[in-house]
Design a protein around this motif. Structure first.
Motif, mmCIF file in Angstrom:
data_model
loop_
_atom_site.group_PDB
_atom_site.id
_atom_site.type_symbol
_atom_site.label_atom_id
_atom_site.label_comp_id
_atom_site.label_asym_id
_atom_site.label_seq_id
_atom_site.Cartn_x
_atom_site.Cartn_y
_atom_site.Cartn_z
ATOM 1 N N LYS A 161 39.087 42.680 36.143
ATOM 2 C CA LYS A 161 39.033 42.890 34.574
ATOM 3 C C LYS A 161 38.017 41.653 34.092
ATOM 4 C CE LYS A 161 41.894 42.035 30.200
ATOM 5 N NZ LYS A 161 43.022 41.876 30.099
ATOM 6 N N GLY A 162 36.878 42.301 33.480
ATOM 7 C CA GLY A 162 36.257 41.095 33.005
ATOM 8 C C GLY A 162 35.184 40.615 34.001
ATOM 9 N N CYS A 163 34.448 39.576 33.641
ATOM 10 C CA CYS A 163 33.389 39.132 34.634
ATOM 11 C C CYS A 163 33.211 37.340 34.440
ATOM 12 C CB CYS A 163 32.072 39.682 34.501
ATOM 13 S SG CYS A 163 30.705 39.050 35.690
ATOM 14 N N PHE A 164 33.362 36.676 35.445
ATOM 15 C CA PHE A 164 33.416 35.298 35.447
ATOM 16 C C PHE A 164 32.328 34.704 36.220
ATOM 17 C CE2 PHE A 164 37.641 36.934 34.716
ATOM 18 C CZ PHE A 164 37.898 36.511 33.443
ATOM 19 N N GLN A 165 31.652 33.723 35.801
ATOM 20 C CA GLN A 165 30.589 32.807 36.282
ATOM 21 C C GLN A 165 31.070 31.733 36.430
ATOM 22 O OE1 GLN A 165 27.205 31.052 34.213
ATOM 23 N NE2 GLN A 165 26.053 31.991 36.003
ATOM 24 N N ILE A 166 31.442 31.146 37.689
ATOM 25 C CA ILE A 166 32.132 29.719 38.319
ATOM 26 C C ILE A 166 30.786 28.791 38.772
ATOM 27 C CG2 ILE A 166 33.538 28.624 39.642
ATOM 28 C CD1 ILE A 166 35.188 31.166 39.644
ATOM 29 N N MET A 201 37.757 17.764 36.439
ATOM 30 C CA MET A 201 37.522 18.794 37.038
ATOM 31 C C MET A 201 38.207 20.090 36.291
ATOM 32 S SD MET A 201 35.269 18.872 39.454
ATOM 33 C CE MET A 201 34.484 17.219 39.494
ATOM 34 N N VAL A 202 37.598 21.278 36.214
ATOM 35 C CA VAL A 202 37.929 22.424 35.433
ATOM 36 C C VAL A 202 38.865 23.215 36.194
ATOM 37 C CG1 VAL A 202 37.352 24.584 34.481
ATOM 38 C CG2 VAL A 202 36.068 22.553 34.000
ATOM 39 N N LYS A 203 40.174 23.669 35.739
ATOM 40 C CA LYS A 203 41.081 24.628 36.638
ATOM 41 C C LYS A 203 41.037 25.897 35.970
ATOM 42 C CE LYS A 203 44.168 20.729 37.306
ATOM 43 N NZ LYS A 203 45.775 20.303 37.462
ATOM 44 N N LEU A 204 41.147 26.964 37.044
ATOM 45 C CA LEU A 204 40.878 28.319 36.701
ATOM 46 C C LEU A 204 42.523 28.710 36.055
ATOM 47 C CD1 LEU A 204 39.000 29.843 39.785
ATOM 48 C CD2 LEU A 204 37.977 28.814 37.652
ATOM 49 N N ASN A 205 42.135 29.564 35.153
ATOM 50 C CA ASN A 205 43.465 30.114 34.519
ATOM 51 C C ASN A 205 43.796 31.342 35.311
ATOM 52 O OD1 ASN A 205 42.133 32.627 33.626
ATOM 53 N ND2 ASN A 205 41.417 31.598 31.671
ATOM 54 N N GLU A 206 45.183 32.131 34.990
ATOM 55 C CA GLU A 206 45.775 33.161 35.945
ATOM 56 C C GLU A 206 44.697 34.228 35.788
ATOM 57 O OE1 GLU A 206 48.053 32.906 37.775
ATOM 58 O OE2 GLU A 206 48.234 30.695 37.154
ATOM 59 N N MET A 256 41.388 34.524 35.651
ATOM 60 C CA MET A 256 40.389 34.046 36.811
ATOM 61 C C MET A 256 40.758 34.125 38.257
ATOM 62 S SD MET A 256 38.755 31.056 34.497
ATOM 63 C CE MET A 256 38.167 31.465 32.676
ATOM 64 N N LYS A 257 41.874 33.506 38.307
ATOM 65 C CA LYS A 257 42.801 33.302 39.843
ATOM 66 C C LYS A 257 42.789 35.080 40.114
ATOM 67 C CE LYS A 257 45.865 30.244 39.049
ATOM 68 N NZ LYS A 257 46.806 29.482 39.030
ATOM 69 N N GLU A 258 43.409 35.782 39.230
ATOM 70 C CA GLU A 258 43.489 37.164 39.610
ATOM 71 C C GLU A 258 42.310 37.832 40.282
ATOM 72 O OE1 GLU A 258 45.230 41.540 37.797
ATOM 73 O OE2 GLU A 258 45.594 39.361 37.123
ATOM 74 N N ALA A 259 41.418 37.688 39.203
ATOM 75 C CA ALA A 259 39.809 38.332 39.686
ATOM 76 C C ALA A 259 39.349 37.816 40.727
ATOM 77 C CB ALA A 259 38.915 38.027 38.295
ATOM 78 N N PHE A 260 39.392 36.601 41.046
ATOM 79 C CA PHE A 260 38.982 35.918 42.427
ATOM 80 C C PHE A 260 39.818 36.606 43.516
ATOM 81 C CE2 PHE A 260 38.371 33.025 45.704
ATOM 82 C CZ PHE A 260 37.235 32.100 45.497
ATOM 83 N N SER A 261 40.954 36.753 43.283
ATOM 84 C CA SER A 261 41.637 37.516 44.402
ATOM 85 C C SER A 261 41.279 38.985 44.679
ATOM 86 C CB SER A 261 43.212 37.634 44.336
ATOM 87 O OG SER A 261 43.571 38.524 43.217
ATOM 88 N N MET A 286 37.343 31.091 49.541
ATOM 89 C CA MET A 286 38.708 31.036 49.545
ATOM 90 C C MET A 286 39.309 29.961 48.228
ATOM 91 S SD MET A 286 41.323 30.029 52.467
ATOM 92 C CE MET A 286 42.337 28.889 52.221
ATOM 93 N N LEU A 287 39.959 30.627 47.310
ATOM 94 C CA LEU A 287 40.434 29.672 46.334
ATOM 95 C C LEU A 287 41.379 28.835 46.862
ATOM 96 C CD1 LEU A 287 40.300 28.923 43.437
ATOM 97 C CD2 LEU A 287 41.834 30.738 42.902
ATOM 98 N N VAL A 288 41.484 27.518 47.069
ATOM 99 C CA VAL A 288 42.378 26.717 47.813
ATOM 100 C C VAL A 288 43.378 26.284 46.723
ATOM 101 C CG1 VAL A 288 42.543 24.551 48.896
ATOM 102 C CG2 VAL A 288 40.498 26.097 49.536
ATOM 103 N N ASP A 289 42.986 25.931 45.545
ATOM 104 C CA ASP A 289 43.823 25.487 44.338
ATOM 105 C C ASP A 289 43.012 26.122 43.104
ATOM 106 O OD1 ASP A 289 42.133 23.415 43.645
ATOM 107 O OD2 ASP A 289 43.162 21.949 45.024
ATOM 108 N N ASP A 290 43.600 25.624 41.915
ATOM 109 C CA ASP A 290 43.092 26.032 40.678
ATOM 110 C C ASP A 290 41.782 25.374 40.584
ATOM 111 O OD1 ASP A 290 45.635 27.157 40.481
ATOM 112 O OD2 ASP A 290 46.204 25.855 38.872
#
Length: 134
Positions: free
Chosen positions: A75-80, A1-6, A8-13, A38-42
């Motif tokens: 900041k930015g835009c991410f498609q997950i 699996m892929v892990k979100l970076n910092e 991306m996690k900040e954007a999620f929050s 909810m982001l449970v982990d990376d």
């Protein structure tokens, strides 16, 4: 699996409503606004099924979804993109119910969609739009 970076996690929050897209096994698309995401982990996202109809039917037929992270404070835009497992009992399900009911006492919290992140793309306008990041 892929892990979100910092980043991306900040954007999620910072996102309050998440556009979540699914498709039936025949490819009929569906997109809905989801408040409980909810982001449970990376690499794991929980989505509560309070009022899902087509979304739930789609992920049962085709266990994949896509959501994006964007908003005025992001900041930015991410498609997950991710693989989905529908959970309706057990420890994870009960924990999700507790969290949802603490925020909205009358929510049905019928199912938990456990999303394992498989890919992340840029959706920021410009020359890098659509590029795979992870």
């Amino acid at each position: 699996m892929v892990k979100l970076n910092e980043e991306m996690k900040e954007a999620f929050s910072k996102v309050r409503v998440f556009p979540v897209a699914t498709a039936s096994k025949d490819g009929v698309p569906n997109v809905v606004p989801i408040g409980f995401c909810m982001l449970v982990d990376d690499e794991t996202i929980w989505i509560a099924d309070n009022f899902m109809k087509k979304t739930l039917a789609n992920v049962k037929e085709n266990p994949k979804l896509s959501l994006y992270l964007w908003g005025p404070e992001v900041k930015g835009c991410f498609q997950i993109k991710g693989d989905v497992k529908v959970v309706s009992e057990g420890e994870e399900f009960q924990k999700m119910r507790e969290i949802v009911l603490a925020k909205m006492a009358k929510a049905p919290a019928k199912n938990l969609l456990v999303v394992k992140v498989t890919e992340v793309f840029s959706c920021t306008p410009g020359p890098e739009a659509g590029e795979k990041l992870l």
